[in-house]
Write a protein that holds these residues in place. Sequence first.
Motif, PDB file in Angstrom:
ATOM      1  N   ALA A  88       0.836  -1.203   0.000  1.00 31.88           N
ATOM      2  CA  ALA A  88       0.000   0.000   0.000  1.00 31.88           C
ATOM      3  C   ALA A  88       0.868   1.250   0.000  1.00 31.88           C
ATOM      4  N   ILE A  89       1.966   1.213   0.797  1.00 37.17           N
ATOM      5  CA  ILE A  89       2.865   2.385   0.851  1.00 37.17           C
ATOM      6  C   ILE A  89       3.499   2.627  -0.507  1.00 37.17           C
ATOM      7  N   ILE A  90       3.977   1.556  -1.143  1.00 30.39           N
ATOM      8  CA  ILE A  90       4.587   1.694  -2.471  1.00 30.39           C
ATOM      9  C   ILE A  90       3.566   2.235  -3.470  1.00 30.39           C
ATOM     10  N   LYS A  91       2.352   1.718  -3.353  1.00 26.81           N
ATOM     11  CA  LYS A  91       1.298   2.179  -4.254  1.00 26.81           C
ATOM     12  C   LYS A  91       1.036   3.672  -4.085  1.00 26.81           C
ATOM     13  N   TRP A  92       0.940   4.111  -2.809  1.00 23.95           N
ATOM     14  CA  TRP A  92       0.680   5.525  -2.572  1.00 23.95           C
ATOM     15  C   TRP A  92       1.864   6.397  -2.959  1.00 23.95           C
ATOM     16  N   VAL A  93       3.080   5.883  -2.788  1.00 26.83           N
ATOM     17  CA  VAL A  93       4.258   6.637  -3.216  1.00 26.83           C
ATOM     18  C   VAL A  93       4.247   6.831  -4.730  1.00 26.83           C
ATOM     19  N   ILE A  94       3.921   5.757  -5.460  1.00 30.78           N
ATOM     20  CA  ILE A  94       3.862   5.848  -6.928  1.00 30.78           C
ATOM     21  C   ILE A  94       2.786   6.830  -7.356  1.00 30.78           C
ATOM     22  N   ILE A  95       1.629   6.759  -6.692  1.00 31.61           N
ATOM     23  CA  ILE A  95       0.538   7.684  -7.035  1.00 31.61           C
ATOM     24  C   ILE A  95       0.954   9.131  -6.765  1.00 31.61           C
ATOM     25  N   GLY A  96       1.663   9.348  -5.627  1.00 31.91           N
ATOM     26  CA  GLY A  96       2.118  10.702  -5.307  1.00 31.91           C
ATOM     27  C   GLY A  96       3.122  11.231  -6.321  1.00 31.91           C
ATOM     28  N   VAL A  97       4.046  10.371  -6.746  1.00 35.81           N
ATOM     29  CA  VAL A  97       5.050  10.790  -7.734  1.00 35.81           C
ATOM     30  C   VAL A  97       4.390  11.129  -9.062  1.00 35.81           C
ATOM     31  N   VAL A  98       3.446  10.285  -9.486  1.00 33.78           N
ATOM     32  CA  VAL A  98       2.747  10.539 -10.755  1.00 33.78           C
ATOM     33  C   VAL A  98       1.957  11.839 -10.678  1.00 33.78           C
ATOM     34  N   ALA A  99       1.277  12.053  -9.529  1.00 34.57           N
ATOM     35  CA  ALA A  99       0.509  13.294  -9.373  1.00 34.57           C
ATOM     36  C   ALA A  99       1.424  14.511  -9.409  1.00 34.57           C
ATOM     37  N   LEU A 100       2.593  14.399  -8.755  1.00 29.18           N
ATOM     38  CA  LEU A 100       3.548  15.516  -8.765  1.00 29.18           C
ATOM     39  C   LEU A 100       4.055  15.803 -10.172  1.00 29.18           C
ATOM     40  N   LEU A 101       4.353  14.731 -10.919  1.00 33.05           N
ATOM     41  CA  LEU A 101       4.810  14.923 -12.300  1.00 33.05           C
ATOM     42  C   LEU A 101       3.732  15.571 -13.159  1.00 33.05           C
ATOM     43  N   LEU A 102       2.475  15.157 -12.937  1.00 28.45           N
ATOM     44  CA  LEU A 102       1.374  15.755 -13.705  1.00 28.45           C
ATOM     45  C   LEU A 102       1.227  17.237 -13.376  1.00 28.45           C
ATOM     46  N   ILE A 103       1.368  17.588 -12.094  1.00 25.45           N
ATOM     47  CA  ILE A 103       1.249  18.997 -11.702  1.00 25.45           C
ATOM     48  C   ILE A 103       2.368  19.825 -12.320  1.00 25.45           C
ATOM     49  N   ILE A 104       3.599  19.295 -12.239  1.00 27.13           N
ATOM     50  CA  ILE A 104       4.743  20.014 -12.821  1.00 27.13           C
ATOM     51  C   ILE A 104       4.575  20.167 -14.327  1.00 27.13           C
ATOM     52  N   GLY A 105       4.139  19.079 -14.986  1.00 24.89           N
ATOM     53  CA  GLY A 105       3.921  19.146 -16.435  1.00 24.89           C
ATOM     54  C   GLY A 105       2.837  20.135 -16.808  1.00 24.89           C
ATOM     55  N   GLY A 106       1.765  20.187 -15.998  1.00 24.90           N
ATOM     56  CA  GLY A 106       0.690  21.144 -16.272  1.00 24.90           C
ATOM     57  C   GLY A 106       1.145  22.577 -16.124  1.00 24.90           C
ATOM     58  N   VAL A 107       1.922  22.846 -15.063  1.00 26.29           N
ATOM     59  CA  VAL A 107       2.433  24.210 -14.849  1.00 26.29           C
ATOM     60  C   VAL A 107       3.368  24.614 -15.982  1.00 26.29           C
ATOM     61  N   TRP A 108       4.277  23.699 -16.362  1.00 24.15           N
ATOM     62  CA  TRP A 108       5.217  23.997 -17.447  1.00 24.15           C
ATOM     63  C   TRP A 108       4.485  24.229 -18.768  1.00 24.15           C
ATOM     64  N   GLY A 109       3.467  23.388 -19.033  1.00 23.74           N
ATOM     65  CA  GLY A 109       2.700  23.562 -20.268  1.00 23.74           C
ATOM     66  C   GLY A 109       1.958  24.883 -20.291  1.00 23.74           C
ATOM     67  N   TYR A 110       1.384  25.272 -19.141  1.00 17.01           N
ATOM     68  CA  TYR A 110       0.676  26.549 -19.068  1.00 17.01           C
ATOM     69  C   TYR A 110       1.613  27.718 -19.312  1.00 17.01           C
ATOM     70  N   LYS A 111       2.815  27.649 -18.691  1.00 15.65           N
ATOM     71  CA  LYS A 111       3.785  28.727 -18.881  1.00 15.65           C
ATOM     72  C   LYS A 111       4.254  28.797 -20.325  1.00 15.65           C
ATOM     73  N   SER A 112       4.461  27.625 -20.940  1.00 14.52           N
ATOM     74  CA  SER A 112       4.937  27.621 -22.323  1.00 14.52           C
ATOM     75  C   SER A 112       3.879  28.167 -23.271  1.00 14.52           C
ATOM     76  N   LEU A 113       2.603  27.936 -22.962  1.00 13.23           N
ATOM     77  CA  LEU A 113       1.535  28.462 -23.828  1.00 13.23           C
ATOM     78  C   LEU A 113       1.340  29.959 -23.647  1.00 13.23           C
ATOM     79  N   THR A 114       1.412  30.420 -22.394  1.00  8.88           N
ATOM     80  CA  THR A 114       1.156  31.840 -22.151  1.00  8.88           C
ATOM     81  C   THR A 114       2.361  32.717 -22.422  1.00  8.88           C
ATOM     82  N   HIS A 115       3.559  32.210 -22.159  1.00  7.81           N
ATOM     83  CA  HIS A 115       4.768  33.018 -22.310  1.00  7.81           C
ATOM     84  C   HIS A 115       5.667  32.539 -23.429  1.00  7.81           C
ATOM     85  N   GLY A 116       5.195  31.662 -24.297  1.00  9.95           N
ATOM     86  CA  GLY A 116       6.005  31.191 -25.413  1.00  9.95           C
ATOM     87  C   GLY A 116       7.185  30.359 -24.994  1.00  9.95           C
ATOM     88  N   GLY A 117       7.054  29.628 -23.872  1.00 17.07           N
ATOM     89  CA  GLY A 117       8.118  28.737 -23.442  1.00 17.07           C
ATOM     90  C   GLY A 117       9.157  29.379 -22.565  1.00 17.07           C
TER      91      GLY A 117
END
Length: 204
Positions: A88-117
């Motif tokens: 269960a701990i490994i599962k939650w760690v993996i879920i947390g890492v994936v969620a963090l990567l998705l958040i970082i990717g979303g922020v980077w994508g938003y910045k690249s769209l609004t500020h041209g990268g």
Amino acid sequence: MKVYSIGREVGCDIIINDNSDVISRRHATLNVAPSGKMTIVDLSHNGTYVNGIRIAQNVPVPVTRKDNVSFAHVARLDWNLIPNTTGAIIKWVIIGVVALLLIIGGVWGYKSLTHGGSTGGDTPVPAAVDSTTLKTEKEKMEEQEKQKQDSIKKHVQDSLSRVYKKDSGKVPAKKADTKKNEPKKTESQKAEPKEDSNKNRRRG
């Protein structure tokens, strides 16, 4: 830390049915840490065995799911009754890492769209520079076009003036040519008018 009580008492987490009273009412406890590490503590009179070896009373002994834990050689610990917190701990760690990567990717994508990268606020300066350079290039183009038109006008005026000069020079040349082409008078022809004029004088 989760603590599982093991014995024949009804209030235990893991109840062992034993009519011979060999198993104590509260025979042992299994301690499960959040990290997944486990220890077992013997609280009985007849003993608790790990892989065939009796453990000391009231002393936590590390165990894993691969170990064979028996209570007074009467019953064995069923590991299926103990939730697998490690998975269960490994599962939650993996879920947390994936969620963090998705958040970082979303922020980077938003910045690249609004500020041209670009991550900084340097975007307005290049835009202003580009507009000024475009203006200067446009002005240069207009000046070049004006110069071309002026040169064309000057060329047309020069050619027209040359044509007028040629036309004005041809007219007297033609008259001179007609005089040159006339047949020359002989001396007798030149003398005739003079005689006529003398006769006219005499008659008068």
